[in-house]
Design an enzyme around this catalytic site. Structure first.
Site, short mmCIF file in Angstrom:
data_model
loop_
_atom_site.label_atom_id
_atom_site.label_comp_id
_atom_site.label_asym_id
_atom_site.label_seq_id
_atom_site.Cartn_x
_atom_site.Cartn_y
_atom_site.Cartn_z
N ARG A 1 3.32 -4.40 17.13
CA ARG A 1 1.92 -3.99 16.98
C ARG A 1 0.99 -5.05 17.58
O ARG A 1 -0.06 -4.72 18.14
CB ARG A 1 1.60 -3.76 15.50
N SER B 1 0.82 -1.21 0.00
CA SER B 1 0.00 0.00 0.00
C SER B 1 0.86 1.26 0.00
O SER B 1 0.57 2.23 -0.75
CB SER B 1 -0.96 0.00 1.19
#
Length: 440
Positions: free
Chosen positions: A326, A240
């Site tokens: 994360r 992305s």
């Protein structure tokens, strides 16, 4: 000082560094390319530049030099929250400076002036078949806003100047990051709530307002803040971020660029993975037949999965060689949230975390037997009632806009060239393979 003025000083101070590197050291070799890298997706070839974030195989992601815990600790917190606002993180991504509360308040106020989405954007989304994937709707929504691009208008004005082009990119980028949660909330309510829309609350920061607009509880405000920050950026090589950079390098405006980035994010090897992980966990839970997850029964179920030729989704990463920070940040949120830490689905995820690395190591076919961000994120959304799996990648897309837009603002600020790698043929590779390498 306003964010844009601060950013202008930062860009102008940085430009001489890039210019000097190109002019004085442009021929210095920093890497070599092997045939397997050429065929295998350019893996690990050092050929992109970003100061927004860096992914270390052992340490995980650093935003502007700070780890995730350091980032959460340093940034000003939302009122009554242990988490920073997304607006404070945006300031930090763009400048590398930890903002004061006054600077955060300026960004919050600025986003309020930018977040009103034109009605034709909603009309364009409503015109799609209602069973369209929500990522299609989000991409269309971003593209529908393109007609108002300030960068495109500047380029077409006949007064285009590459030294100040970043300023109109900044305007478009700021509009996108302010508006994308509004568009995402609209899509959620359109698809899953009978098109019963909830108006913006002008008193709330971005993450809190998103929670409000999808009808969530106050507790979910921190989920949104955390989720959007954690998913914001993962250096420039992921699909992305790289796609957004690539498209914008042709001077396509940020709307074209980020719509393309979203289309890459929708792939099952990228952003769609969080949806697939949750589905796998649900099926895994069924295999336990209602039994409490233990190391013994989870180990057996994991081996059954591997022996059937299947993978353990949510484990392994293209770059990381440790537990994804994360994942850890979301796990800590769960452990610190009453009710969530005792949720059956989270307890299963926690036991898989304790068990899977050992099983995968013994299995021997996984370079990184540790969980990535997708191994945890869907469970949190499910707990809070956001159970529409195909919307999870939209949430990812809202967060990823922050990193992508910060990066292309700096791309224009430093005048990076159009991206144009050189291709080779299979015949060339076979010739060089036979010769033991390319003869320069």
């Amino acid at each position: 000082m306003a964010l844009k003025d601060t950013l202008k000083q930062k860009i102008e101070a940085h430009r001489p560094r890039t210019t000097r590197l190109t002019k004085e050291f442009g021929k210095v070799i920093i890497d070599q390319v092997t045939i397997d890298q050429c065929i295998g997706g350019a893996r690990d070839i050092r050929s992109l530049v970003t100061d927004i974030s860096y992914l270390d195989p052992q340490e995980g992601i650093r935003f502007r030099g700070k780890t995730i815990p350091e980032t959460f600790e340093a940034l000003p917190k939302a009122a009554g929250s242990a988490y920073p606002t997304v607006e404070s993180f945006w300031y930090f991504l763009l400048t590398g400076d930890v903002p004061t509360q006054a600077q955060v308040d300026e960004v919050v106020a600025e986003w309020k002036t930018r977040q009103n989405v034109p009605s034709y954007v909603f009309d364009a989304i409503r015109a799609l078949p209602r069973d369209s994937h929500p990522m299609v709707m989000l991409s269309v929504g971003i593209m529908a806003m393109q007609k108002d691009s300030k960068f495109a208008a500047f380029y077409n004005s006949g007064k285009f100047n590459k030294m100040v082009a970043w300023e109109s990119v900044y305007e478009d980028a700021s509009d996108i990051v302010a508006r994308i949660p509004i568009v995402a909330a609209f899509i959620y309510n359109l698809k899953y709530k009978g098109d019963k829309q909830i108006a913006i609350d002008p008193k709330l920061d971005m993450g809190a307002n998103f929670a409000h607009m999808i009808g969530q509880s106050d507790q979910y405000k921190d989920v949104a803040r955390m989720y959007f920050i954690l998913h914001s950026d993962h250096e420039s090589g992921n699909v992305s971020a790289h796609t957004t950079h690539l498209v914008h390098s042709a001077l396509s405006d940020p709307y074209y660029a980020y719509s393309a980035g979203l289309n890459g994010l929708a792939g099952p090897l990228h952003g769609l993975a969080n949806q697939e992980v949750l589905g796998w966990i649900m099926e895994f839970q069924k295999k336990l037949n209602g039994a409490e997850p233990t190391k013994e029964n989870v180990t057996k179920a994991l081996w059954d999965t591997l022996n059937a030729g299947q993978v353990v989704p949510g484990y392994g990463h293209a770059v990381l060689r440790k537990t994804d920070p994360r994942y850890t940040a979301q796990r800590e949120f769960c452990l610190n949230t009453p009710g969530l830490k005792d949720d059956p689905l989270f307890k299963l995820v926690a036991m898989i975390f304790e068990t899977a690395p050992g099983v995968l190591t013994e299995h021997g076919k996984t370079k990184n037997p540790w969980p990535n961000v997708d191994a945890q994120s869907g469970v949190i959304q499910w707990y809070y009632g956001v159970k529409e799996w195909d919307f999870y990648t939209v949430l990812f897309g809202v967060g990823r806009a922050l990193g992508c837009m910060a990066n292309i603002t700096w791309d224009r600020g430093l005048g990076y060239a159009i991206e144009r790698p050189k291709s080779v043929t299979t015949d060339m590779l076979e010739k060089w393979a036979a010769e033991g390498g390319r003869k320069f």
